[in-house]
Design an enzyme around this catalytic site. Structure first.
Site, PDB file in Angstrom:
ATOM      1  N   CYS A 169      -6.830  12.765  12.680  1.00  0.00           N
ATOM      2  CA  CYS A 169      -6.701  11.315  12.356  1.00  0.00           C
ATOM      3  C   CYS A 169      -6.953  10.538  13.933  1.00  0.00           C
ATOM      4  O   CYS A 169      -6.758  11.207  14.758  1.00  0.00           O
ATOM      5  CB  CYS A 169      -5.670  10.818  11.598  1.00  0.00           C
TER       6      CYS A 169
ATOM      7  N   ARG B 256      -0.775  14.171  13.429  1.00  0.00           N
ATOM      8  CA  ARG B 256      -0.358  13.992  12.310  1.00  0.00           C
ATOM      9  C   ARG B 256      -0.167  15.147  11.221  1.00  0.00           C
ATOM     10  O   ARG B 256      -0.829  15.186  10.176  1.00  0.00           O
ATOM     11  CB  ARG B 256      -1.036  12.864  11.234  1.00  0.00           C
TER      12      ARG B 256
ATOM     13  N   ARG C 159      -4.658  10.311   4.300  1.00  0.00           N
ATOM     14  CA  ARG C 159      -3.862  11.385   4.389  1.00  0.00           C
ATOM     15  C   ARG C 159      -2.869  11.433   3.196  1.00  0.00           C
ATOM     16  O   ARG C 159      -2.356  12.389   2.813  1.00  0.00           O
ATOM     17  CB  ARG C 159      -3.149  11.298   5.650  1.00  0.00           C
TER      18      ARG C 159
ATOM     19  N   LYS D 267       0.804  -1.183  -0.159  1.00  0.00           N
ATOM     20  CA  LYS D 267       0.006   0.057   0.104  1.00  0.00           C
ATOM     21  C   LYS D 267       0.830   1.186  -0.017  1.00  0.00           C
ATOM     22  O   LYS D 267       0.575   2.250  -0.823  1.00  0.00           O
ATOM     23  CB  LYS D 267      -0.892   0.067   1.175  1.00  0.00           C
ATOM     24  N   ASN D 268       1.602   1.332   0.888  1.00  0.00           N
ATOM     25  CA  ASN D 268       2.667   2.596   1.080  1.00  0.00           C
ATOM     26  C   ASN D 268       3.520   2.651   0.007  1.00  0.00           C
ATOM     27  O   ASN D 268       4.389   3.774  -0.133  1.00  0.00           O
ATOM     28  CB  ASN D 268       3.416   2.593   2.306  1.00  0.00           C
TER      29      ASN D 268
ATOM     30  N   ASP E 297       3.745   0.776  12.364  1.00  0.00           N
ATOM     31  CA  ASP E 297       2.882   0.042  11.514  1.00  0.00           C
ATOM     32  C   ASP E 297       2.707  -1.554  12.044  1.00  0.00           C
ATOM     33  O   ASP E 297       1.639  -2.190  11.756  1.00  0.00           O
ATOM     34  CB  ASP E 297       2.873  -0.044   9.987  1.00  0.00           C
TER      35      ASP E 297
ATOM     36  N   ARG F  53      -8.819  -0.662   4.008  1.00  0.00           N
ATOM     37  CA  ARG F  53      -8.019   0.407   3.516  1.00  0.00           C
ATOM     38  C   ARG F  53      -6.408  -0.306   3.365  1.00  0.00           C
ATOM     39  O   ARG F  53      -5.887   0.450   2.485  1.00  0.00           O
ATOM     40  CB  ARG F  53      -7.707   1.405   4.436  1.00  0.00           C
TER      41      ARG F  53
HETATM   42  C1  UD1 Z   1       3.849   6.815   6.532  1.00  0.00           C
HETATM   43  C2  UD1 Z   1       2.876   5.584   6.210  1.00  0.00           C
HETATM   44  C3  UD1 Z   1       2.263   5.245   7.812  1.00  0.00           C
HETATM   45  C4  UD1 Z   1       3.395   4.923   8.567  1.00  0.00           C
HETATM   46  C5  UD1 Z   1       4.244   6.171   9.040  1.00  0.00           C
HETATM   47  C6  UD1 Z   1       5.348   6.032   9.832  1.00  0.00           C
HETATM   48  C7  UD1 Z   1       2.269   6.061   4.073  1.00  0.00           C
HETATM   49  C8  UD1 Z   1       1.216   6.087   3.297  1.00  0.00           C
HETATM   50  N1  UD1 Z   1       1.984   5.873   5.358  1.00  0.00           N
HETATM   51  O1  UD1 Z   1       3.051   7.966   7.013  1.00  0.00           O
HETATM   52  O2  UD1 Z   1       1.665   3.910   7.298  1.00  0.00           O
HETATM   53  O3  UD1 Z   1       2.593   4.745   9.810  1.00  0.00           O
HETATM   54  O4  UD1 Z   1       4.810   6.719   7.610  1.00  0.00           O
HETATM   55  O5  UD1 Z   1       6.122   4.894   9.427  1.00  0.00           O
HETATM   56  O6  UD1 Z   1       3.399   5.645   3.662  1.00  0.00           O
HETATM   57  N2  UD1 Z   1       5.621  14.319  10.836  1.00  0.00           N
HETATM   58  C9  UD1 Z   1       5.581  16.044  11.419  1.00  0.00           C
HETATM   59  N3  UD1 Z   1       5.348  16.769  10.241  1.00  0.00           N
HETATM   60  C10 UD1 Z   1       5.401  16.265   8.820  1.00  0.00           C
HETATM   61  C11 UD1 Z   1       5.050  14.971   8.737  1.00  0.00           C
HETATM   62  C12 UD1 Z   1       5.387  13.996   9.722  1.00  0.00           C
HETATM   63  O7  UD1 Z   1       5.950  16.228  12.274  1.00  0.00           O
HETATM   64  O8  UD1 Z   1       5.052  17.274   8.085  1.00  0.00           O
HETATM   65  C13 UD1 Z   1       6.099  13.616  11.951  1.00  0.00           C
HETATM   66  C14 UD1 Z   1       4.653  12.897  12.354  1.00  0.00           C
HETATM   67  O9  UD1 Z   1       3.667  13.407  13.279  1.00  0.00           O
HETATM   68  C15 UD1 Z   1       5.363  11.417  12.918  1.00  0.00           C
HETATM   69  C16 UD1 Z   1       6.546  11.246  12.111  1.00  0.00           C
HETATM   70  O10 UD1 Z   1       6.833  12.676  11.594  1.00  0.00           O
HETATM   71  O11 UD1 Z   1       5.693  11.710  14.175  1.00  0.00           O
HETATM   72  C17 UD1 Z   1       6.619  10.356  11.062  1.00  0.00           C
HETATM   73  O12 UD1 Z   1       5.511  10.615  10.007  1.00  0.00           O
HETATM   74  P1  UD1 Z   1       5.473  10.330   8.501  1.00  0.00           P
HETATM   75  O13 UD1 Z   1       6.754   9.261   8.432  1.00  0.00           O
HETATM   76  O14 UD1 Z   1       5.515  11.619   7.662  1.00  0.00           O
HETATM   77  O15 UD1 Z   1       4.269   9.213   8.328  1.00  0.00           O
HETATM   78  P2  UD1 Z   1       3.314   9.431   7.088  1.00  0.00           P
HETATM   79  O16 UD1 Z   1       4.235   9.874   5.853  1.00  0.00           O
HETATM   80  O17 UD1 Z   1       2.138  10.080   7.234  1.00  0.00           O
END
Ligand code: UD1
Length: 421
Positions: free
Chosen positions: A116, A121, A92, A22-23, A305, A397
């Site tokens: 969420c 997030r 998201r 998925k990711n 995850d 999902r």
């Molecule tokens: C992706 C994965 C999700 C997984 C997560 C962490 C996809 C589609 N989803 O989510 O399944 O749980 O990685 O492995 O690939 N953060 C900020 N600011 C930002 C972005 C992130 O502070 O602009 C923080 C988040 O709150 C979190 C950390 O960074 O604490 C990691 O998040 P991130 O790696 O961005 O997760 P996603 O890409 O949303």
């Protein structure tokens, strides 16, 4: 609305094949916006999130269909750099279209995702990256409005390692003027696949899979075909099912290189498994699992995850374990539901202490997100009696036909229409 009814205690055996990640498929779909033309994405998982991303692409003018796990996209007539709230709030990862739309059209209007089930997030790092690349960004009625005649390469240090921000910035930077360096970049296999996909399209990228990614902007890119990598989270979930109640479960089509730490944790927990090849593992439960601590972290650390599913396994382990959630500190909505099944878990901020019990007992439980649902299914598989799991739309999902796959290896899991709950 459907629910799953699981009758626990049935040993699992036989083959289960892992689907595409998925990711990985979601950012690849977004990247197809970068160059007009036709794309064939093979091993695309049939998931609600894949369809949501398809809807997001369609809203921009893309045409596309998925059949037999082959996703065909045509981005030629894409002309509307807009992602509506109705879709982005459902998933998201829709926010991934910001970088490619901005790079191709010089402007984009993408809804902010909103909250969420487990915390705020934020997307501040995505926005910081676009700004550093020279985009003007405003917030207008819940939408991020980004404009840049031409993005310009720059140095971007991500304060927190973020999968989404790394992918989004990388997609924006491939068509920018000059060189972009992303420091503290995510190293997840899905980001590596995205970089390789972009390179196949003609992008110049180095360092994917390390903390520093270098991108030299090019004038244009071309459409290509791709095979989506196996879903390491689905694979780990089935391995855990095997570790909890397997008697020779053959998990095939996975990539063991993406599961190094997870497999070593299984070993520590006393699980018997044999790596037959890079893509096949045979696994059985031990007499009793041993308690093993985990701390979630960006790849190659223990995946957030898999935290909920690991907790389900530790609920029946011998001894106490400490589960420390360092990526999404609020990601514990599964805890009260596991407790309903008889687990002994104490939560203190982002630390869960799990005292293993001899046995869980079936109950009615509610799933709250994709991975929490998987954790409740695992718990249901080992619980005595019947477990009813409500709100299973979450699991659809992120897990392709999970009930069918489990039934094929001996689980008693039935999909039924839920009484209103
Ligand atoms: C992706 C994965 C999700 C997984 C997560 C962490 C996809 C589609 N989803 O989510 O399944 O749980 O990685 O492995 O690939 N953060 C900020 N600011 C930002 C972005 C992130 O502070 O602009 C923080 C988040 O709150 C979190 C950390 O960074 O604490 C990691 O998040 P991130 O790696 O961005 O997760 P996603 O890409 O949303």
């Amino acid at each position: 609305m459907d629910k799953f009814v699981v009758y626990g205690g049935k040993p699992l055996s036989g083959k289960v094949r892992i689907s595409g990640a998925k990711n990985a498929v979601l950012p690849i779909m977004a990247a197809s916006l970068l160059a007009p033309g036709s794309y064939r994405i093979r091993n695309a998982p049939h998931l609600r999130d894949t369809f949501t991303m398809l809807e997001v692409l369609r809203a921009t003018g893309v045409t596309g269909e998925i059949e037999d796990n082959v996703l065909e996209l045509d981005t030629t007539n894409c002309n509307n750099p807009f992602a509506p709230y109705e879709l982005v709030k459902q998933m998201r990862a829709s926010f991934y279209v910001l970088g490619p739309l901005l790079a191709r059209f010089g402007e984009a209007r993408v809804s902010l995702p909103g909250g969420c089930a487990w915390g705020p997030r934020p997307v501040d790092l995505h926005i910081k990256g676009m700004r550093l690349l020279g985009a003007e960004i405003e917030l207008d009625k819940g939408y991020v409005v980004a404009k840049a005649k031409k993005l310009k390469g720059t140095l971007i240090n991500l304060d927190i390692t973020s999968v989404g921000a790394t992918g989004n910035v990388m997609m924006a930077a491939v068509l920018a003027d000059g060189e972009t360096v992303i420091e503290n970049a995510a190293r997840e296999p899905e980001i590596v696949q995205l970089a390789r996909f972009l390179k196949k399209m003609g992008a110049e990228i180095e360092g994917e899979g390390t903390g520093t990614i270098r991108i030299r902007g090019v004038g244009s890119l071309s459409p290509v075909d791709v095979d989506v990598i196996p879903d390491r989270i689905e694979a780990a979930t089935f391995l855990l099912a095997g570790a909890m109640i397997g008697e020779g479960v053959i998990v095939e089509g996975l990539d063991v290189d993406h599961l190094t730490l997870f497999l070593s944790k299984l070993r520590e927990a006393g699980v018997n498994f044999e790596v037959k090849s890079k893509s096949e593992v045979v696994i059985s439960r031990p007499e009793r699992l041993r308690a093993v601590n985990i701390t979630t972290a960006p790849y190659p650390g223990f995946p957030t995850d898999m935290q909920a599913q690991w907790m389900a396994a530790m609920s029946i382990a011998d001894g106490s374990s400490v589960i420390l959630e360092e990526v999404y500190k609020d990601r514990f909505t599964h805890v009260p539901e596991l407790i309903r099944l008889g687990a002994d878990i104490v939560l203190d901020n982002n630390v869960a202490i799990v005292r293993g019990v001899k046995e869980l007992q079936g109950a009615q439980v509610m799933s709250t997100d994709i991975r929490a649902s998987a954790s409740l299914i695992l718990a249901g598989l080992v619980a005595r009696g019947r477990t009813d799991i409500y709100r299973i739309y979450h699991i659809e999902r992120g897990y392709e036909r999970i009930d069918e796959k489990l039934r094929a290896i001996g689980a008693e899991i039935i999909r039924e229409e839920a009484e209103v709950i």
